[in-house]
Design an enzyme around this catalytic site. Sequence first.
Site, PDB file in Angstrom:
ATOM      1  N   MET A 252      -9.287   2.136  16.785  1.00  0.00           N
ATOM      2  CA  MET A 252     -10.530   2.892  16.751  1.00  0.00           C
ATOM      3  C   MET A 252     -11.170   3.028  18.134  1.00  0.00           C
ATOM      4  SD  MET A 252     -12.955   0.141  14.820  1.00  0.00           S
ATOM      5  CE  MET A 252     -12.998  -1.580  15.332  1.00  0.00           C
TER       6      MET A 252
ATOM      7  N   ASN B  58      -7.005  -1.753   7.687  1.00  0.00           N
ATOM      8  CA  ASN B  58      -6.861  -0.767   8.775  1.00  0.00           C
ATOM      9  C   ASN B  58      -7.144   0.666   8.320  1.00  0.00           C
ATOM     10  OD1 ASN B  58      -4.590  -0.384   7.210  1.00  0.00           O
ATOM     11  ND2 ASN B  58      -3.159  -0.305   8.920  1.00  0.00           N
ATOM     12  N   HIS B  59      -7.675   0.840   7.119  1.00  0.00           N
ATOM     13  CA  HIS B  59      -8.033   2.187   6.660  1.00  0.00           C
ATOM     14  C   HIS B  59      -9.297   2.655   7.362  1.00  0.00           C
ATOM     15  CE1 HIS B  59      -5.745   1.189   2.716  1.00  0.00           C
ATOM     16  NE2 HIS B  59      -4.929   1.582   3.677  1.00  0.00           N
TER      17      HIS B  59
ATOM     18  N   PRO C  22      -1.966   7.476  14.451  1.00  0.00           N
ATOM     19  CA  PRO C  22      -3.235   6.925  14.929  1.00  0.00           C
ATOM     20  C   PRO C  22      -3.031   5.695  15.793  1.00  0.00           C
ATOM     21  CG  PRO C  22      -2.887   6.345  12.635  1.00  0.00           C
ATOM     22  CD  PRO C  22      -1.743   7.228  13.026  1.00  0.00           C
ATOM     23  N   GLY C  23      -3.939   5.512  16.745  1.00  0.00           N
ATOM     24  CA  GLY C  23      -3.986   4.274  17.508  1.00  0.00           C
ATOM     25  C   GLY C  23      -5.045   3.369  16.908  1.00  0.00           C
TER      26      GLY C  23
ATOM     27  N   HIS D 189       4.444   5.038  12.766  1.00  0.00           N
ATOM     28  CA  HIS D 189       3.259   5.486  12.022  1.00  0.00           C
ATOM     29  C   HIS D 189       1.952   5.087  12.692  1.00  0.00           C
ATOM     30  CE1 HIS D 189       2.433   1.415  10.856  1.00  0.00           C
ATOM     31  NE2 HIS D 189       1.680   1.714   9.827  1.00  0.00           N
TER      32      HIS D 189
ATOM     33  N   ASN E 227       5.046   4.203   4.001  1.00  0.00           N
ATOM     34  CA  ASN E 227       5.280   3.265   2.896  1.00  0.00           C
ATOM     35  C   ASN E 227       5.800   3.997   1.654  1.00  0.00           C
ATOM     36  OD1 ASN E 227       4.154   1.556   4.756  1.00  0.00           O
ATOM     37  ND2 ASN E 227       2.494   0.822   3.447  1.00  0.00           N
TER      38      ASN E 227
ATOM     39  N   ASP F 196       0.857  -1.190   0.000  1.00  0.00           N
ATOM     40  CA  ASP F 196       0.000   0.000   0.000  1.00  0.00           C
ATOM     41  C   ASP F 196       0.891   1.237   0.000  1.00  0.00           C
ATOM     42  OD1 ASP F 196      -2.056   1.765   0.068  1.00  0.00           O
ATOM     43  OD2 ASP F 196      -2.895   1.115   1.975  1.00  0.00           O
TER      44      ASP F 196
END
Length: 482
Positions: free
Chosen positions: A382, A207-208, A379-380, A405, A331, A100
């Site tokens: 949700m 994970n998006h 980000p962690g 990241h 990435n 990705d």
Amino acid sequence: MPLEPHQIKKLDDYRYLVPRGTRPGMLTDALIYTDERLLKDLVKDLSLEQAINVAMLPGIVGRSLAMPDIHQGYGFPIGGVAATDPHRDGVVSPGGVGFDINCGVRLLSSSLNVDDVRPKIRELVNQLFRDIPSGAGQSGNVRLSYPELDRLLAEGAAWMVEHGYGYAEDLAHCEESGAIDGGDPGSVSDRAKKRGLPQVATLGSGNHFLEVQYVERVFEPSRAEALGLYENDVTVLIHSGSRGLGHQVCTDYLRDMGPAMRRYEIDVPDRQLACVPVKSPEGQAYLGAMRASANFAWANRQGITHFTRQAFKRIFGEREELRVVYDVCHNIAKLERHQVEGREREVMVHRKGATRAFAPGHPDVPEVYRHVGQPVLIPGSMGTASYVLVGAEGAMQESFGTTCHGAGRVMSRTAAKKSSYAQNAKQRLEEQGILVRAETRDGITEEIPEAYKDVDTVIDVVHNAGLARRVARLKPIGVIKG
């Protein structure tokens, strides 16, 4: 063979070293940014072995680096960083970039307070879910011809702005201004273009995500103010990448690099570390395609931004305007200038599941943020929190201006779906005040909070190791996933 405990040398509370010589073929040390608690998880997969393998890449300079979110990936560990010298037969490796390409994060800020949004969060999440397609293979609302796609692959987010999907000031708040030079549409296969053509302005799966959040805590008010972040203000965090196009580019070039490696007499310990010299025709073709994929990802996040703005206007009125705080990419492999062994050199920095963290004063940081440093968005999960940081001088000295990241997985997607935590995940999140919508049940169960490392611990390592400084902690109240 797995590493023995005595082979990992503790340098301090946040740095551990696997010295060169631990394995035959290592050209340098492997440095892991972690603490004792996180280190215990690393023995459960092959991530440390992968960091050691990276230390064997031809032309590597500095150390093979692993960030505190490290976990097993393809070739490189996710959270792996390495630089090679293109002027001394240094290589570029698709496994050091990932499938990705430019899977990145964009933060938007609003003028709304969390108390304004909570009463309408279900309405807002449903509107976002309607306006922004999510899930594997979904088509977006941006229609392109093949010639238009080629221009987008060269121009990135700027093409979107030119065609009405945003504003010029959005670009000024993106890494590389939303497009990296050298994107070559001609190096992208027809198959990759066909996959990417309908996918601009779509989230994808895995994970998006798109999260509606609020600023729960500010650690450094002056830096937060410089970024336009204040306690209880509502923000949006967008995490998506180059979709099927980038995945196909990686697939295509991995297929072609095996025969090329034999021609260049390159031997690596893992076939997933397939690589070619940066300056070779094969290396230049891959870089042209990789950069084009990165530009597609910036255009994709720009499109998602446009439709997010529209959704907010529908719910909160035309006067509500979301502002781009910053957009960072993961990435990627980039030619950059860094201090190596006491002198400045041009190197190819691979950031696999890692993000840039340039310090205050760096010319590549947008002028408006240059006095505080490049914004870093981590980000962690949700169900936990995300962080805004700024790059620090330690990153420039030690990690080629890089930090982690995300939180990093501790549970595979399959294990997450089978765990007891998955049974009532959506209900548990709603009980915590987090409304979730997903295209599939797996979109939630694969990404349960328990599948990830504790993000607060990861951020402690980043902050205390001097790679980046904590600025603000963001809490989710609404999430859409694939």
